[in-house]
Design an enzyme around this catalytic site. Structure first.
Site, PDB file in Angstrom:
ATOM      1  N   TRP A 152       0.827  -1.213   0.000  1.00  0.00           N
ATOM      2  CA  TRP A 152       0.000   0.000   0.000  1.00  0.00           C
ATOM      3  C   TRP A 152       0.857   1.256   0.000  1.00  0.00           C
ATOM      4  O   TRP A 152       0.510   2.254  -0.639  1.00  0.00           O
ATOM      5  CB  TRP A 152      -0.997  -0.007   1.170  1.00  0.00           C
ATOM      6  CG  TRP A 152      -2.070  -1.023   0.953  1.00  0.00           C
ATOM      7  CD1 TRP A 152      -2.297  -2.150   1.692  1.00  0.00           C
ATOM      8  CD2 TRP A 152      -3.046  -1.053  -0.108  1.00  0.00           C
ATOM      9  NE1 TRP A 152      -3.348  -2.859   1.161  1.00  0.00           N
ATOM     10  CE2 TRP A 152      -3.825  -2.222   0.064  1.00  0.00           C
ATOM     11  CE3 TRP A 152      -3.326  -0.204  -1.183  1.00  0.00           C
ATOM     12  CZ2 TRP A 152      -4.871  -2.563  -0.798  1.00  0.00           C
ATOM     13  CZ3 TRP A 152      -4.373  -0.550  -2.042  1.00  0.00           C
ATOM     14  CH2 TRP A 152      -5.123  -1.707  -1.845  1.00  0.00           C
ATOM     15  N   ASP A 197      -1.564   7.006   6.381  1.00  0.00           N
ATOM     16  CA  ASP A 197      -2.648   6.139   5.939  1.00  0.00           C
ATOM     17  C   ASP A 197      -2.982   5.239   7.125  1.00  0.00           C
ATOM     18  O   ASP A 197      -2.177   4.385   7.525  1.00  0.00           O
ATOM     19  CB  ASP A 197      -2.178   5.308   4.731  1.00  0.00           C
ATOM     20  CG  ASP A 197      -3.231   4.316   4.241  1.00  0.00           C
ATOM     21  OD1 ASP A 197      -4.249   4.141   4.926  1.00  0.00           O
ATOM     22  OD2 ASP A 197      -3.008   3.725   3.163  1.00  0.00           O
ATOM     23  N   LYS A 251     -13.082  -1.062   7.207  1.00  0.00           N
ATOM     24  CA  LYS A 251     -12.510  -2.055   8.117  1.00  0.00           C
ATOM     25  C   LYS A 251     -13.028  -1.820   9.542  1.00  0.00           C
ATOM     26  O   LYS A 251     -13.657  -2.694  10.117  1.00  0.00           O
ATOM     27  CB  LYS A 251     -10.986  -1.991   8.073  1.00  0.00           C
ATOM     28  CG  LYS A 251     -10.456  -2.171   6.634  1.00  0.00           C
ATOM     29  CD  LYS A 251      -8.976  -1.955   6.554  1.00  0.00           C
ATOM     30  CE  LYS A 251      -8.481  -1.681   5.141  1.00  0.00           C
ATOM     31  NZ  LYS A 251      -8.768  -2.747   4.192  1.00  0.00           N
TER      32      LYS A 251
END
Ligand code: PMP
Length: 352
Positions: free
Chosen positions: A100, A165, A189
């Protein structure tokens, strides 16, 4: 048979929240109108937005000097909105901790030069060195690496703002917002359904730039610029209420540590299942593991599925196995997984 869902995202949401959503889907608070049919400019929806923001501010202790934005486009859109909006010199630093973070730097390269920083990484944890960290507009970190199952354990003082992030650890463990210039996270999530992205940004970093209207943080601050993901925001508000009533982020962290430690504790006793991460940097929410054989991993996935344990496959880019246990996963999700791994191991001849 109860189903335990270990998906890395979208992931399971608290059962009682889902039951309430179902109960009031056709008529929001007795209004006769469904939340999905309601104007985002209505008083009823505005009170959901206000409550969602207030709950997030309380849970994360977000100072007034930060704006909270509710956007769409996922964390992926932030890979480009961040450099687009925070650029001054158009030089950025990115700490490379996995897939990511690499995706984030690839998009940042559309807007400037990216200096790659390697993390410092040993059994005591993961951090980064601030050597040479100047003359950049910000340094970007992926706080929790969803695929690799690692996380930062220490964040040094920096001269430049830190952008984080927090997609897979927001509300799962405390984050000191005041240490960051900007924090972003996809909701799917720990916050709610997909389609919602939370951005927490220090107001003084937001400039009025010539950008397409949606892509400018300046245009998105303290207002709903266009139609947001209304259903996701509504569910998110309910999930945050659940987190507050369950004792807040510290209570979530305690549960997440307990679940993680139970599973890693089992690996120590297992002759078959091996963890892929060691030491303090082990993520609280994502646990990658393997039997060491692709074929046995696949057989375990099937075995687990038959017992109602789903989504235990590793990310499509790395394979293997992975259990994601976010806030809504009860302790039983950890003990049940251990039980099923043990049963599989007992039926499997490890000498071959
Ligand atoms: N960053 C991290 C750490 C992630 O885990 C994910 C998704 N799993 C993303 C970014 C991408 O998020 P989205 O799908 O919301 O764009």
């Amino acid at each position: 048979m109860p189903i335990f869902n270990y998906s890395a995202g979208p992931s399971m949401l608290p059962h009682e929240v889902m039951q309430n959503v179902q109960k009031e889907l056709l008529s929001y608070e007795g209004s006769g109108v469904s939340i999905v049919e309601m104007s985002h400019r209505s008083t009823a929806f505005q009170s959901i937005v206000d409550s969602l923001e207030a709950r997030l501010r309380r849970l994360m202790d977000i100072p007034e000097t930060y704006a909270v934005l509710f956007l769409q486009g996922g964390a992926t859109l932030q890979f480009s909105m961040v450099p687009m909006n925070l650029r001054e010199t158009s030089r950025f630093a990115y700490v490379d901790t996995g897939i990511w973070s690499k995706k984030a730097m690839t998009d940042a390269r559309c807007f400037g030069e990216v200096a790659i920083i390697q993390p410092t990484d040993d059994l005591d944890g993961m951090s980064f060195s601030t050597d040479g960290l100047h003359d950049v507009d910000y340094v970007h970190l992926t706080l929790n690496n969803t695929i690799e199952g690692t996380r930062f354990t220490a964040i040094p003082e920096t001269e430049v703002p830190i952008v984080a992030d927090a997609s897979s650890n927001i509300l799962a463990e405390p984050i000191d917002v005041s240490r960051f210039g900007l924090i972003y996270a996809g909701a799917q999530k720990n916050i709610g359904p997909s389609g919602l992205t939370v951005v927490i940004v220090r107001r003084d970093l937001v400039q009025s730039l010539h950008l397409p209207s949606y892509l400018s943080y300046h245009n998105q601050m303290d207002t709903l610029l266009n139609t947001p993901s209304t259903f996701s925001m509504y569910v998110a508000e309910r999930v945050l209420k659940w987190v507050e009533e369950a004792g807040g982020v510290e209570a979530m962290e305690r549960m997440n540590v307990q679940k993680r430690d139970l599973i890693y504790g089992y690996f120590e006793t297992s002759a078959l299942f091996k963890p892929l991460v060691t030491g303090e940097k082990r993520s609280l929410t994502n646990i990658p593991f393997t039997t060491g054989s692709e074929e046995t991993d696949q057989r375990f996935l099937e075995f687990a599925r038959e017992q109602g344990l789903i989504e235990l496959g590793g990310h499509r880019s790395v394979g293997g196995l992975r259990a994601s246990l976010y806030n809504a996963m009860p302790l039983e999700g950890a003990t049940r997984l251990i039980e099923v791994m043990r049963q599989f191991e007992e039926g499997h001849d490890v000498s071959h």
